[in-house]
Design an enzyme around this catalytic site. Structure first.
Site, short mmCIF file in Angstrom:
data_model
loop_
_atom_site.label_atom_id
_atom_site.label_comp_id
_atom_site.label_asym_id
_atom_site.label_seq_id
_atom_site.Cartn_x
_atom_site.Cartn_y
_atom_site.Cartn_z
N GLU A 29 -29.20 42.90 13.67
CA GLU A 29 -28.92 44.34 13.79
C GLU A 29 -27.43 44.59 13.74
O GLU A 29 -26.64 43.75 14.17
CB GLU A 29 -29.51 44.88 15.10
CG GLU A 29 -29.11 44.13 16.38
CD GLU A 29 -27.80 44.56 17.01
OE1 GLU A 29 -27.29 45.62 16.63
OE2 GLU A 29 -27.29 43.84 17.89
N PHE A 30 -27.07 45.77 13.22
CA PHE A 30 -25.66 46.19 13.19
C PHE A 30 -25.57 47.60 13.77
O PHE A 30 -24.99 48.50 13.17
CB PHE A 30 -25.12 46.13 11.77
CG PHE A 30 -25.22 44.76 11.15
CD1 PHE A 30 -24.30 43.77 11.48
CD2 PHE A 30 -26.25 44.44 10.29
CE1 PHE A 30 -24.40 42.49 10.95
CE2 PHE A 30 -26.37 43.16 9.75
CZ PHE A 30 -25.44 42.18 10.08
N LEU A 31 -26.20 47.80 14.92
CA LEU A 31 -26.29 49.14 15.51
C LEU A 31 -25.15 49.35 16.50
O LEU A 31 -25.02 48.62 17.47
CB LEU A 31 -27.62 49.29 16.26
CG LEU A 31 -28.89 48.94 15.48
CD1 LEU A 31 -30.12 49.03 16.39
CD2 LEU A 31 -29.05 49.86 14.27
N ARG A 32 -24.35 50.36 16.24
CA ARG A 32 -23.29 50.70 17.19
C ARG A 32 -23.88 51.62 18.25
O ARG A 32 -24.49 52.65 17.89
CB ARG A 32 -22.15 51.45 16.50
CG ARG A 32 -21.27 50.60 15.63
CD ARG A 32 -20.46 51.47 14.71
NE ARG A 32 -21.32 52.23 13.81
CZ ARG A 32 -20.90 53.20 13.00
NH1 ARG A 32 -19.63 53.55 12.98
NH2 ARG A 32 -21.75 53.83 12.21
N GLU A 33 -23.71 51.29 19.50
CA GLU A 33 -24.20 52.19 20.54
C GLU A 33 -23.51 53.54 20.37
O GLU A 33 -22.35 53.62 20.01
CB GLU A 33 -23.93 51.61 21.93
CG GLU A 33 -24.86 50.45 22.21
CD GLU A 33 -24.66 49.84 23.59
OE1 GLU A 33 -24.15 50.51 24.49
OE2 GLU A 33 -25.03 48.66 23.73
N GLY B 232 -15.15 46.02 24.67
CA GLY B 232 -16.20 45.61 25.61
C GLY B 232 -17.55 45.75 24.94
O GLY B 232 -17.65 45.67 23.72
N CYS C 292 -21.99 43.25 22.90
CA CYS C 292 -21.96 42.31 21.77
C CYS C 292 -20.66 41.56 21.60
O CYS C 292 -20.65 40.33 21.67
CB CYS C 292 -22.30 43.07 20.49
SG CYS C 292 -24.04 43.51 20.44
N ARG D 179 -21.93 47.31 30.09
CA ARG D 179 -21.83 45.85 29.90
C ARG D 179 -20.44 45.47 29.35
O ARG D 179 -20.02 45.99 28.33
CB ARG D 179 -22.94 45.36 28.98
CG ARG D 179 -24.30 45.39 29.69
CD ARG D 179 -25.42 44.93 28.79
NE ARG D 179 -25.76 45.91 27.78
CZ ARG D 179 -26.77 45.76 26.92
NH1 ARG D 179 -27.51 44.68 26.95
NH2 ARG D 179 -27.02 46.71 26.03
#
Ligand code: UDX
Ligand code: UDX
Length: 439
Positions: free
Chosen positions: A156-160, A265, A268, A335
């Protein structure tokens, strides 16, 4: 297609919801009962813009379901995604125990329920190179051959904060597999991407696993480069963003991920860098650049602490107002947030903390302990403060009322690690202003 997604965290939930939106019939499974109950009622356990609307819409359409019943879901599914967490272990290596537990559970279910076509088992969790091969071996040892289950790596390449957009409209789709059947099945699964001509990168399992870590590591290198340069720019009275702009217009460099800040931070970058370093060590290759990135990121956080402490010098019982706790804007995720290192260091040096974050306070509370007072607005956090420290680039901080802010504070000082405040306006309003990497 019938799909099972194991793990209703940031990645599994977003993936499951978007696949339902593509028209598939999706079960998202989790071991956390309260999480599943919330989701069934249409409430997202994470703050992610746009997600609740998609959850509700797809629940109503009957395409999306949340459950703890792995067996009946996997039994009926033609594709099973594993999206459980793969946290850092003490050595920095990825802890793969949840992933392997999920694989063993799927293997046991498939042994009980033979099907005519092989189930596609997609590893979505971020895993070090070689893991998918271990997954294949594990399945074979459980008596499940390639005719029953085919392993695919689909990182996955999902940016929060932007995860729904990234999932519905990715820049590329990486598929690692060892058989043409697997590539074909993944393309039918992702038919909207095919229709929109989004590039598919079809590679080996190992290459797909590497692409994920290499991408995140490279982005972390870019951020660390600009963070390091920002420190030099401060000494040479240069604005690092002027430099970044001049660099970024070179297509070989590109403009993104050149924004200095308090250090990266999130769930990931810090963990993926450590995991890739551990893979290097295991293979006898010291990844020196990543070691440097880790050091630069730690130094960046110390630099922020020092900037605040310098400005508190001589003040008795100082108060620091902290605007933003999350590791970046548009998420409630704490996180590896820089705040988790910076705030304890300030507290250890005698500062009282008054913090405000739009959505992350509940997640921050158990991590930061009792020494932080949580406030319901930026103005409330600024009350009697000696330094205003901006750690997250939430939109509402960009046009904060500086005069009102100043009237709240005991000492009008701003330490802006996200460059959200215009320095001239701050100075005009009577603030002593410091912004990272500014002239
Ligand atoms: C994801 C990836 O899967 C991870 O490898 C990547 O590096 C970061 O993104 P994320 O979605 O952020 O992890 O994890 P998290 O939000 O912790 O969610 C994991 C979910 O899996 C939790 O809801 C947890 O309850 C669930 N889980 C965990 C299971 O259902 N079964 C397990 O055995 C373990
Ligand atoms: C990252 C990856 O970008 C994404 O593809 C996926 O693999 C998950 O991990 P995420 O951690 O959600 O996404 O956020 P991202 O936008 O990449 O930012 C990571 C950290 O870098 C944040 O702390 C952010 O503030 C920081 N950052 C980012 C900077 O300091 N400067 C920048 O220019 C960009």
């Amino acid at each position: 297609m019938r799909i099972t997604v194991i793990g209703a965290g940031y990645v599994g939930l977003v993936t499951g919801v978007c696949l339902a939106d593509f028209g598939h019939s999706v079960d998202v499974i989790d071991i956390d009962a309260s999480r599943i109950e919330r989701l069934k009622a249409g409430h997202s356990p994470i703050f992610e813009p746009g997600i609740e609307r998609l959850i509700t819409h797809n629940l109503e359409s009957g395409r999306l379901a949340f459950s703890m019943d792995l067996e009946s879901s996997v039994h009926a599914a033609s594709v099973v995604f594993i999206a459980v967490s793969t946290p850092s272990s003490d050595t920095g290596e990825s802890d793969l125990r949840y992933l392997f537990t999920a694989v063993d559970q799927v293997a046991a279910i498939l042994s009980q329920h033979p099907s005519e076509t092989p189930t596609i088992l997609v590893v979505k969790s971020t895993v070090p190179v070689g893991t998918c091969t271990s997954v294949r071996t594990r399945l074979l040892n459980a008596g499940i051959g390639e005719d029953r289950c085919i392993v695919v790596s689909n990182p996955e390449f999902l940016r929060e904060g932007n995860a729904i957009g990234d999932c519905l409209n990715p820049e590329r789709v990486v598929i690692g597999a060892e058989s043409a059947v697997a590539f074909d099945r993944m393309k039918s699964l992702y038919h909207p991407y095919v229709a929109r001509e989004i590039p598919f990168v079809e590679v080996s399992l190992a290459a797909a696993e590497h692409i994920k870590y290499a991408s995140n590591a490279f982005l972390a290198v870019k951020i660390s480069f600009i963070n390091e340069l920002a420190l030099l720019c401060e000494k040479t009275h240069t604005d690092v963003l002027e430099v970044a702009r001049g660099m970024g217009l070179d297509a070989r460099i590109g403009p993104s991920f050149l924004m200095p800040g308090p250090g990266f931070g999130g769930s990931c970058f810090p963990k993926d860098i450590r995991a890739l370093e551990a893979v290097g060590q295991k293979n006898g290759v010291e990844l020196k650049l990543l070691g440097a990135v880790d050091l630069i990121n730690k130094r960046q956080k110390r630099h922020v602490v020092n900037q605040v402490l310098t400005r508190l010098s001589g003040i008795s019982a100082p108060i620091v107002a902290v605007l933003g706790l999350a590791f970046k804007a548009n998420t409630d995720d704490m996180r590896d947030a820089p705040a988790l290192d910076i705030l304890p260091a300030l507290i250890a040096n005698g500062a009282m903390i008054q913090a405000y974050d739009l959505v992350a306070a509940d997640n921050a509370r158990p991590l930061l302990g009792e020494h932080v007072r949580y406030c319901s607005s930026a103005m409330a956090a600024a009350a009697d403060a000696d330094v205003l420290l901006i750690l997250t680039e939430w939109n509402e901080f960009y046009d904060i009322d500086l005069m009102a802010l100043k009237s709240q504070m005991r000492t009008p000082t701003i330490v802006d690690t996200r460059r959200v405040i215009d320095p001239k306006s701050a100075t005009r309003a009577g603030f002593n202003y410091y912004g990272i990497g500014r002239a």
